[in-house]
Design an enzyme around this catalytic site. Structure first.
Site, short mmCIF file in Angstrom:
data_model
loop_
_atom_site.label_atom_id
_atom_site.label_comp_id
_atom_site.label_asym_id
_atom_site.label_seq_id
_atom_site.Cartn_x
_atom_site.Cartn_y
_atom_site.Cartn_z
N ASP A 262 60.14 -40.08 -9.69
CA ASP A 262 60.79 -39.19 -10.65
C ASP A 262 60.79 -39.88 -12.02
O ASP A 262 61.19 -41.04 -12.13
CB ASP A 262 62.21 -38.89 -10.20
CG ASP A 262 62.88 -37.83 -11.06
OD1 ASP A 262 62.70 -36.64 -10.77
OD2 ASP A 262 63.56 -38.21 -12.04
N ILE A 263 60.33 -39.15 -13.04
CA ILE A 263 60.32 -39.71 -14.40
C ILE A 263 61.75 -39.79 -14.91
O ILE A 263 62.49 -38.80 -14.88
CB ILE A 263 59.46 -38.85 -15.34
CG1 ILE A 263 58.01 -38.80 -14.85
CG2 ILE A 263 59.52 -39.38 -16.77
CD1 ILE A 263 57.12 -37.87 -15.65
N GLU A 305 59.43 -32.82 -12.80
CA GLU A 305 58.97 -34.16 -13.14
C GLU A 305 58.94 -35.06 -11.92
O GLU A 305 58.95 -36.28 -12.03
CB GLU A 305 59.86 -34.78 -14.23
CG GLU A 305 61.29 -35.09 -13.83
CD GLU A 305 62.25 -33.91 -14.04
OE1 GLU A 305 63.45 -34.16 -14.08
OE2 GLU A 305 61.79 -32.76 -14.18
#
Length: 390
Positions: A262-263, A305
């Site tokens: 996950d960004i 994301e």
């Protein structure tokens, strides 16, 4: 025999015209692939060839050398366009010019053997050898990587190879006719030409249509399973491919690891720089991961994301090292563009266990490990196995 020949030629005219129409429809409806347009042109030329053949036979002028040279020239052009289409399907940047030049050269040789220095054997054999060479080139470009080719590609390859062998065998028989086509060799040549050439021609045309349809189906499958922004799998595509990999790992008793990434702070990137930069960041993230995993590993964008990786034949402890390299690379490489956005990502991973019969259980454990990475300050890698040991 003359009536039967005329009936066959009429059937070939309708077949070639039908194939021309089908290829034009395929070109117009399936994204305008240039090779389909070349094939449409090839069958259009073949239609003209057979119409001219019929007209000259009705006028009883088929023994005229100029007539034969014209018909043979059209045949060479049709075969050259078919080969150019197959090459362009394999290499889109390739153009038809070399094939058109080769067709012109073959037509000149045939004209020489039909008008300047008449020799029926050389005349017929030259056209057949040229056609066989074009079919062999076509088969080579469809059949590259035959074991990994699709069923339509294999079928087309075999059809083209059979057509090339037929042309070669007929060329040998044609040479035995001598200067003036007479005797048993001449009769055998005409019989084979009458019985085998029409179904071979129609077969190549039909299988080319099937190939265009198969290409469209493959494109649709790719669109259905790929993320349009990043080019990696979408959630559906990743889940389908991962389920197959899990079953294969259980069968072969090989390790396998699943990673969820996950960004960090992606919403802040969108809010500060805009969605255009956010899209660039997603593409950057996917491309950096693709550089650092092996061929055969799976990458998918499973949320806004959020990404997932499946590392084949990889134990969890080895997966930690791989993902650490990815984490450091993401943090060190800014997103391309004037803003030079630097981002980080958090990761959670787990390994395949005997009780894991589907991807869902692995994703659930990896998600819990990812949540722990977020709680512990982000920009880190957490293994579900290490958490359980702790």
């Amino acid at each position: 025999m003359a009536a039967a020949v005329i009936i066959i030629i009429i059937a070939l005219i309708f077949s070639a015209a039908m194939l021309t129409g089908v290829m034009l429809i395929a070109w117009r409806s399936f994204g305008r692939p240039r090779h389909a347009l070349l094939w449409a042109a090839a069958f259009a030329v073949a239609t003209v060839e057979w119409i001219a053949n019929l007209a000259f036979r009705i006028a009883q002028a088929e023994d005229n050398g100029a007539f034969y040279a014209a018909i043979a020239g059209l045949s060479c052009l049709s075969n050259a366009l078919i080969a150019a289409g197959f090459v362009q399907r394999s290499r889109p940047q390739a153009g038809p010019a070399p094939f058109l030049i080769a067709a012109a050269g073959a037509a000149l040789l045939i004209a020489g053997a039909a008008i300047v220095v008449p020799h029926d054997g050389v005349r017929d054999a030259t056209g057949l050898l040229f056609g066989g060479a074009m079919m062999a080139i076509s088969a080579a470009h469809v059949g590259r990587g035959f074991r990994t080719a699709s069923l339509p590609e294999r079928s087309v390859t075999l059809m083209l190879m059979l057509f090339a062998l037929l042309d070669g065998a007929m060329a040998v028989i044609a040479l035995r006719q001598g200067i003036v086509g007479q005797g048993e060799a001449f009769a055998l040549f005409r019989t084979i030409l009458l019985l085998l050439y029409p179904p071979a021609f129609i077969g190549v045309g039909l299988f080319s249509v099937f190939l265009v349809a198969a290409d469209l189906a493959e494109t649709m499958r790719t669109l259905a399973t790929s993320d349009m922004l990043t080019g990696v799998y979408n959630r559906r595509g990743f889940e389908d491919a991962a389920e197959r990999a899990i079953r294969n790992a259980h069968r072969q008793r090989q390790p396998l690891s699943v990673v969820v990434a996950d960004i960090d702070g992606f919403k802040a990137i969108n809010d500060r720089y805009g969605h255009g930069v956010g899209d660039r960041a997603l593409r950057h993230f996917a491309s950096r991961i693709e550089r650092l995993v092996r061929r055969g590993d799976l990458i998918g964008r499973i949320g806004g994301e959020e990404f997932a990786l499946l590392l084949v034949n990889t134990r969890p402890q080895d997966a930690v090292e791989v993902v650490e390299r990815i984490r450091r690379d993401i943090a060190a490489m800014p997103v391309s563009g004037p803003d030079r956005v630097v981002m980080t990502a958090s990761f959670g991973l787990t390994g395949l266990r005997p009780g894991d019969i589907s991807l869902a259980s692995l994703l659930a454990r990896a998600d819990r490990a990812l949540y722990r990475s977020k709680l512990d300050g982000r920009d880190r890698v957490t293994s579900a196995e290490e958490l359980e040991e702790a």
